[in-house]
Scaffold this active site. Sequence first.
Site, PDB file in Angstrom:
ATOM      1  N   PHE A   1     -13.044 -56.511 -43.017  1.00 50.85           N
ATOM      2  CA  PHE A   1     -12.529 -57.682 -42.601  1.00 50.85           C
ATOM      3  C   PHE A   1     -11.123 -57.693 -42.900  1.00 50.85           C
ATOM      4  O   PHE A   1     -10.639 -57.214 -44.395  1.00 50.85           O
ATOM      5  CB  PHE A   1     -13.171 -58.860 -43.379  1.00 50.85           C
ATOM      6  CG  PHE A   1     -12.449 -60.078 -42.716  1.00 50.85           C
ATOM      7  CD1 PHE A   1     -12.806 -60.896 -41.681  1.00 50.85           C
ATOM      8  CD2 PHE A   1     -11.363 -60.860 -43.512  1.00 50.85           C
ATOM      9  CE1 PHE A   1     -12.269 -61.901 -41.238  1.00 50.85           C
ATOM     10  CE2 PHE A   1     -10.881 -61.900 -43.288  1.00 50.85           C
ATOM     11  CZ  PHE A   1     -11.291 -62.607 -42.013  1.00 50.85           C
TER      12      PHE A   1
ATOM     13  N   ASP B   1      -7.166 -52.721 -49.012  1.00 53.79           N
ATOM     14  CA  ASP B   1      -7.038 -54.017 -48.775  1.00 53.79           C
ATOM     15  C   ASP B   1      -7.839 -54.611 -50.033  1.00 53.79           C
ATOM     16  O   ASP B   1      -9.031 -54.715 -50.291  1.00 53.79           O
ATOM     17  CB  ASP B   1      -7.757 -54.412 -47.706  1.00 53.79           C
ATOM     18  CG  ASP B   1      -7.988 -56.043 -47.435  1.00 53.79           C
ATOM     19  OD1 ASP B   1      -7.658 -56.807 -48.308  1.00 53.79           O
ATOM     20  OD2 ASP B   1      -8.202 -56.197 -46.110  1.00 53.79           O
TER      21      ASP B   1
ATOM     22  N   LYS C   1      -4.798 -63.983 -51.829  1.00 50.83           N
ATOM     23  CA  LYS C   1      -5.717 -64.732 -52.241  1.00 50.83           C
ATOM     24  C   LYS C   1      -5.500 -65.152 -53.823  1.00 50.83           C
ATOM     25  O   LYS C   1      -4.537 -65.921 -54.065  1.00 50.83           O
ATOM     26  CB  LYS C   1      -7.151 -64.319 -51.971  1.00 50.83           C
ATOM     27  CG  LYS C   1      -7.693 -64.252 -50.795  1.00 50.83           C
ATOM     28  CD  LYS C   1      -9.520 -63.929 -50.986  1.00 50.83           C
ATOM     29  CE  LYS C   1      -9.930 -63.791 -49.396  1.00 50.83           C
ATOM     30  NZ  LYS C   1     -10.180 -65.030 -48.991  1.00 50.83           N
TER      31      LYS C   1
END
Length: 402
Positions: A143, A228, A257
């Site tokens: 993702f 990532d 995040k």
Amino acid sequence: MIRSQAKSHAVKPQESFGALMEITNRPPLVFVEGRGSWLRDQSGKAYLDFIQGWAVNCLGHCPDAITNAITAQAGRLLNCSPSFYNEPMIRLAELIARHSGLHRTFFTNSGAEAIEGAIKLARKWGQKYRNGAYEIITMAHGFHGRTLATMSASGKPQWDRLFEPKVPGFPKVALNSLEQVKQAITDRTVAVMLEPIQGEAGVFAASDAFLQDLRTLTKRENILLILDEIQTGIGRTGKFFGFQHSGAAPDIMVLAKGLGGGIPLGALVAHEDVCCFEPGDQGGTFNGNAFATAVGCAVMEEIAKPGFLPAVAGTGAYLADRLEGLSRKHRCGGVRGRGLLLAIDLGRETGPEVATEALRRGLLINAPRPDSLRFMPALTVTPDEIDEMIDILDATLEEIAN
Ligand SMILES: Cc1ncc(COP(=O)(O)O)c(C=O)c1O
């Protein structure tokens, strides 16, 4: 600590719901306040938060370090345009370089935007140094975000036919299969991109051996390794960055995040050797603004304090241990993940039901797939809060089984 109390905010949710675009099935709650591991809704009910904005509030809700940084920076400078340097932007880039060993950062407003930047940087590098190679090998079930290119790079099966046509150039392989990566490499390949732990897929880790082999292979083939670390970075796994467990340092790393501790902030971080953007290639109105980067500095300084990361590793081990106990008691399938990014395999497809019932009982928990629950609490979560969460989950699992 926030505990349930009398209704204190006169919000009338029904009147405002219709003005919002529906993008997901939200429960009919409106949250009005948060502190540490706790949230409170408009009726005064308190919730123990083990989602934390999807692993965003790494220091919990409204920690003093962030509130103070926001207050101080808001009265000083918000944005002087990305065409000029500002102090917090420089300081945060230096902090990231110091703790990651990589050299240069471009700041973004979200994770997907940072991944877009990584794709662009890799393609630019491919044009300059690899005869126009542009393909980036990514992992099935990975993702990387919700823009068109990042959806195309993701391996979410539900997205296969969504928003066609996709952006080309993202062949997929199975996570942890070096053989499949080898077979997928061609003259068109410029990079391999993956998450150290696939978070949205349900917390499935790339093994340390796979990451080390991938590092050796990408170096030998003269292609880039992009990690990532949007979910695994900023202390989530008990080290500053997920790659530090394996020692397989990437050429490009992407953060978001936790970096902003709750406010929108992402980062495209790269080794000096691959920083080949030229003026005009990359930019954006809000990128590297002083307000967001000042918050990023406050977060990084907290995480870097002596003892913070070992404490995350310790709390993660405690959470894993308590979940293992719960798994044995309810005959679930075990626990996976690292640090404070963990999942329990329920052994049956009751995840969404469990999450809904837990919410009713005052616990926010996420079911990333029907058979699993994911735990991504604040990195500052206490053993007492973990015990309280386990009690609620225990009662919830009991209820669902009956
Ligand atoms: C690993 C990973 N990459 C990318 C993203 C996208 O980040 P954002 O939602 O900030 O665009 C996420 C978000 O969940 C993520 O977990």
